[in-house]
Design a protein around this motif. Sequence first.
Motif, PDB file in Angstrom:
ATOM      1  N   ASN A 141     -78.919 -34.980 -20.591  1.00 18.97           N
ATOM      2  CA  ASN A 141     -78.083 -35.637 -19.588  1.00 18.97           C
ATOM      3  C   ASN A 141     -78.907 -36.662 -18.822  1.00 18.97           C
ATOM      4  O   ASN A 141     -79.213 -36.482 -17.659  1.00 18.97           O
ATOM      5  N   CYS A 176     -79.385 -41.914 -26.579  1.00 23.88           N
ATOM      6  CA  CYS A 176     -78.804 -42.057 -25.243  1.00 23.88           C
ATOM      7  C   CYS A 176     -77.849 -43.247 -25.217  1.00 23.88           C
ATOM      8  O   CYS A 176     -78.208 -44.344 -25.650  1.00 23.88           O
ATOM      9  N   ARG A 207     -76.262 -44.078 -22.263  1.00 20.73           N
ATOM     10  CA  ARG A 207     -76.188 -44.489 -20.856  1.00 20.73           C
ATOM     11  C   ARG A 207     -77.495 -45.234 -20.526  1.00 20.73           C
ATOM     12  O   ARG A 207     -78.434 -44.657 -20.000  1.00 20.73           O
ATOM     13  N   ALA A 260     -74.632 -42.645 -12.423  1.00 20.77           N
ATOM     14  CA  ALA A 260     -75.493 -41.634 -13.046  1.00 20.77           C
ATOM     15  C   ALA A 260     -75.687 -40.446 -12.106  1.00 20.77           C
ATOM     16  O   ALA A 260     -75.628 -39.288 -12.532  1.00 20.77           O
ATOM     17  N   CYS A 309     -76.831 -36.959 -13.793  1.00 17.06           N
ATOM     18  CA  CYS A 309     -77.853 -37.381 -14.761  1.00 17.06           C
ATOM     19  C   CYS A 309     -79.236 -37.470 -14.118  1.00 17.06           C
ATOM     20  O   CYS A 309     -79.365 -37.804 -12.948  1.00 17.06           O
TER      21      CYS A 309
END
Length: 153
Positions: free
Chosen positions: A22, A48, A50, A88, A93
Motif C-alpha cells: 500500500n 505500483c 500510484r 495517499a 498509503c
Amino acid sequence: MKIEIYSREAIRKLIQGEFPKNAAVISFCSPPKTRRAEEVRVCFEPVCDRVFYIRIPDIDIEILGDYGYTYETYLAEADALAAFIYDAKEKGCDILCQCDYGQSRSAACAAAILQHFEGRGIDVFADYRYYPNQLVYHKVFDALEKYKEKNTK
C-alpha cells in the motif's frame, strides 16, 4: 503514514524484491536537457500504480534563471503533488520519495511532508545522510499548506 527516502539504485532493488503493498511513490528525475545519459525515469508499473513523476533539475534558487525557471515555474506541479499526497494519506498509503541519489529532492519532499503533517521535518535536515533541496522543500511545503487551507474551509 510512513515516509521513506530512496535513491534510484535503492528503489530499483526494492522493485525487484518486496515492494510495499500500500504505497504511493513520488519519483524525481532530471529533465532530458539536464540529465546524464544514464538518468532516466524509474518504471514502477509492474509494482505500483500510484506514482507521481516530477522532472525537475536539482538546483538552487540562485541559478533558476540559468535553467529557464522562475520561482513560480519551478516545480509547477506542486499543487497537483499536494493533492496526490493528501489522497495517499486518506487511503492510508505509505509514501516513498525517490530521486537520483536519495539525498536532495526526495529528502526535501519527505521533509516537507513530515513537517506539514507531523511537525518534524527537521528530522530529515538533521540527518547527515541527506542534503534537502531548499527550493523543493519550500515549494512542496507551501503547496501542502495551501491545499489544507483551501480544503478545510
